[in-house]
Design a protein around this motif. Structure first.
Motif, PDB file in Angstrom:
ATOM      1  N   CYS A 108      36.981  35.772  45.705  1.00  0.00           N
ATOM      2  CA  CYS A 108      37.900  35.346  46.760  1.00  0.00           C
ATOM      3  C   CYS A 108      38.194  33.851  46.758  1.00  0.00           C
ATOM      4  CB  CYS A 108      37.341  35.750  48.128  1.00  0.00           C
ATOM      5  SG  CYS A 108      37.294  37.528  48.409  1.00  0.00           S
ATOM      6  N   GLN A 137      46.881  47.475  44.847  1.00  0.00           N
ATOM      7  CA  GLN A 137      45.479  47.863  44.823  1.00  0.00           C
ATOM      8  C   GLN A 137      45.303  49.221  44.157  1.00  0.00           C
ATOM      9  OE1 GLN A 137      45.976  47.390  49.040  1.00  0.00           O
ATOM     10  NE2 GLN A 137      44.611  49.102  49.418  1.00  0.00           N
ATOM     11  N   ALA A 177      44.647  39.114  51.489  1.00  0.00           N
ATOM     12  CA  ALA A 177      43.457  39.225  50.636  1.00  0.00           C
ATOM     13  C   ALA A 177      43.424  40.558  49.902  1.00  0.00           C
ATOM     14  CB  ALA A 177      42.181  39.026  51.452  1.00  0.00           C
ATOM     15  N   THR A 178      44.605  41.097  49.590  1.00  0.00           N
ATOM     16  CA  THR A 178      44.692  42.355  48.849  1.00  0.00           C
ATOM     17  C   THR A 178      45.325  42.104  47.483  1.00  0.00           C
ATOM     18  OG1 THR A 178      46.822  42.834  49.899  1.00  0.00           O
ATOM     19  CG2 THR A 178      44.853  43.770  50.929  1.00  0.00           C
ATOM     20  N   ILE A 179      45.138  43.061  46.574  1.00  0.00           N
ATOM     21  CA  ILE A 179      45.657  42.914  45.216  1.00  0.00           C
ATOM     22  C   ILE A 179      47.169  43.091  45.213  1.00  0.00           C
ATOM     23  CG2 ILE A 179      45.604  43.827  42.871  1.00  0.00           C
ATOM     24  CD1 ILE A 179      43.068  42.418  43.632  1.00  0.00           C
ATOM     25  N   SER A 185      44.361  38.785  43.857  1.00  0.00           N
ATOM     26  CA  SER A 185      44.231  38.740  45.315  1.00  0.00           C
ATOM     27  C   SER A 185      45.242  37.754  45.885  1.00  0.00           C
ATOM     28  CB  SER A 185      42.813  38.323  45.700  1.00  0.00           C
ATOM     29  OG  SER A 185      41.877  39.286  45.254  1.00  0.00           O
TER      30      SER A 185
END
Length: 367
Positions: free
Chosen positions: A162, A40, A78-80, A74
Motif C-alpha cells: 500500500c 480486482q 485502494a482497489t486494483i 492499487s
C-alpha cells in the motif's frame, strides 16, 4: 439552476461512459478517458472495453499490459485498477491518502500492528526484494518476516503493497494467461518516477468528463479522497440541481447533455464496473434504498445487465473448455418480451467475444 431528473442523469453519464454507442477509439484511449477501470477481477476490463468499443479484441489490451503501456495496481479507493502507465504515474501520488487509510485503519493489518515500526526501513527492504524481480505476497512475507521477527509478516507485506506504488505485473491480467499476483513498483517496472507535482484539479475535471454530472460526494466516493469541496469551489464548473434529492451537481461547462429520452441499448457490464461504483448516490442506475443494499452488492460481484440504462439483471458465464459456454442471466424484476429479446441478442454477442472457441453456446434467462 436547471434541475436534472434521474433519467437525464442516467443518459448523460451513459453517453460519456461510451455505453450508448460503441466508439472506434483504441483501448488505451478508452482506459484513459474512463480514468482507469476497476480490475480486482483480472479479466473484467476486457468485458468492460468490449461493451464500449467497436471491434475490440482481447489481444489489444493484453499487448498494452505486456508492453508496459498499461498497468494494474492499487489506485482509487485502494482497489486494483487498470490504468495507462502515464496515468498511473500521474494519479497514484494523489490517491496516497487512500492507501494510508488502508494501512492505518485496516482491522487485519492496521495501526496497532505497525506501532513503533521503522516503516521506511520496511519499504526499503521491500523495494530491494522487488528490484531483484517481481515478488508475490508470500515472497514479501518470507523476506520481511525474519527481518522484523516481532511483527506479523502479513502486516509487513501489506504495508509494502500500500505505501509503495506497487503494480501487479503480467501474466496476471493477460487474456488467456494467469498466475499468482506478483508485484513490482512503478519506477522499477516502468523506468519512470511518479509525478512530483500532480494536479488534483485535473483529476476532478477528468472525473466529471467520464462520470458527470456529479456531486462532491460522488467524486469522493469514486476517488476515495476527502475534502474535495474546496477543489470544486475553485474550478469553473456548471451547476445543476438533482430534481429528486435537491443536491447540487457539477459538470464541465463545455459538455452538453443528451436528450433524457434518448434510446439506449442493452449492455453487459463486468464485475465491479466503475459505472456502478463511482457515485455516492447510485439511484441513476439502481434503486439504492436500504432494502436493496444486499442486491447492489450482489450485482457488483456478479456482473450486471443494463436495460434502458438501468440495472435489470445479473449475469455469469460458465465455460467448459472448448465444449460449451452458457451465459446465465438472472433478472431482478420480470423482463418485458422486448427486453428479453435484447438481452438474448447482446448475450450471444458477449459469448462470441468471451468464449469464441466453444462448440455450443447458450443464453439462459432464469425467471
Amino acid at each position: 439552476m436547471s434541475k436534472l431528473s434521474l433519467r437525464a442523469l442516467n443518459r448523460a453519464t451513459l453517453e460519456r461512459q461510451w455505453l450508448i454507442e460503441r466508439r472506434t477509439a483504441s483501448a488505451l484511449d478508452a482506459v484513459e478517458h474512463l480514468v482507469g477501470m476497476q480490475a480486482q477481477i483480472p479479466l473484467s476490463p476486457y468485458v468492460g472495453l468490449w461493451s464500449r468499443l467497436e471491434g475490440f479484441r482481447p489481444s489489444e489490451l493484453a499487448g498494452l499490459l505486456e508492453d508496459r503501456e498499461a498497468v494494474r495496481g492499487s489506485m482509487m479507493r485502494a482497489t486494483i485498477h487498470l490504468m495507462s502507465s502515464r496515468d498511473f504515474l500521474e494519479i497514484r501520488p494523489l490517491v496516497q491518502p487512500c492507501m494510508d487509510r488502508e494501512i492505518y485503519q485496516n482491522q487485519s493489518y492496521g495501526r496497532k500492528r505497525l506501532e513503533g515500526l521503522d516503516l521506511p526501513a520496511v519499504l526499503t527492504a521491500g523495494s530491494a526484494l522487488m528490484a531483484a524481480g517481481p515478488a508475490t505476497a508470500v515472497q514479501l512475507r518470507e523476506h520481511l518476516g525474519p527481518l522484523w521477527p516481532d511483527r506479523e509478516p502479513p502486516s509487513l507485506a501489506h504495508a509494502v503493497r500500500c505505501l509503495l506504488p506497487t503494480i501487479q505485473v503480467p501474466p496476471r491480467g493477460v487474456w488467456g494467461k494467469g498466475g499468482n499476483p506478483a508485484m513490482s513498483t512503478a519506477e522499477l517496472w516502468l523506468g519512470s518516477p511518479l509525478n512530483a507535482s500532480p494536479s488534483l484539479d485535473q483529476l476532478v475535471l477528468r472525473y466529471l468528463a467520464a462520470f458527470g454530472p456529479a456531486s462532491v460526494a460522488d467524486a469522493q466516493a469514486w476517488s476515495g479522497l476527502t475534502r474535495l469541496a474546496e477543489v470544486f469551489d475553485r474550478l469553473d464548473l456548471r451547476t445543476y440541481t438533482d430534481a429528486e434529492s435537491g443536491r447540487i451537481l457539477y459538470d464541465l461547462p463545455t459538455i452538453s447533455l443528451p436528450d433524457p429520452d434518448l434510446p439506449v441499448p442493452t449492455r453487459f457490464l463486468p464485475e465491479y464496473d466503475n459505472l456502478l461504483l463511482s457515485h455516492a448516490d447510485r439511484n441513476r442506475w439502481i434503486d439504492d434504498t436500504q432494502r436493496s443494499q444486499l442486491l447492489v452488492r450482489e450485482v457488483l460481484t456478479r456482473g450486471s445487465v443494463l436495460v434502458d440504462g438501468r440495472v435489470a439483471a445479473m449475469w455469469k458465464l460458465e465455460k467448459q473448455g472448448n465444449k460449451s459456454a452458457v451465459l446465465e442471466v438472472e433478472p431482478i424484476d420480470k423482463l418485458t418480451a422486448r427486453a428479453r429479446s435484447s438481452v438474448q441478442a447482446e448475450g450471444l454477442r458477449l459469448i462470441e467475444f468471451a468464449a469464441s472457441s466453444a462448440a455450443t453456446v447458450d443464453v439462459r434467462i432464469v425467471g
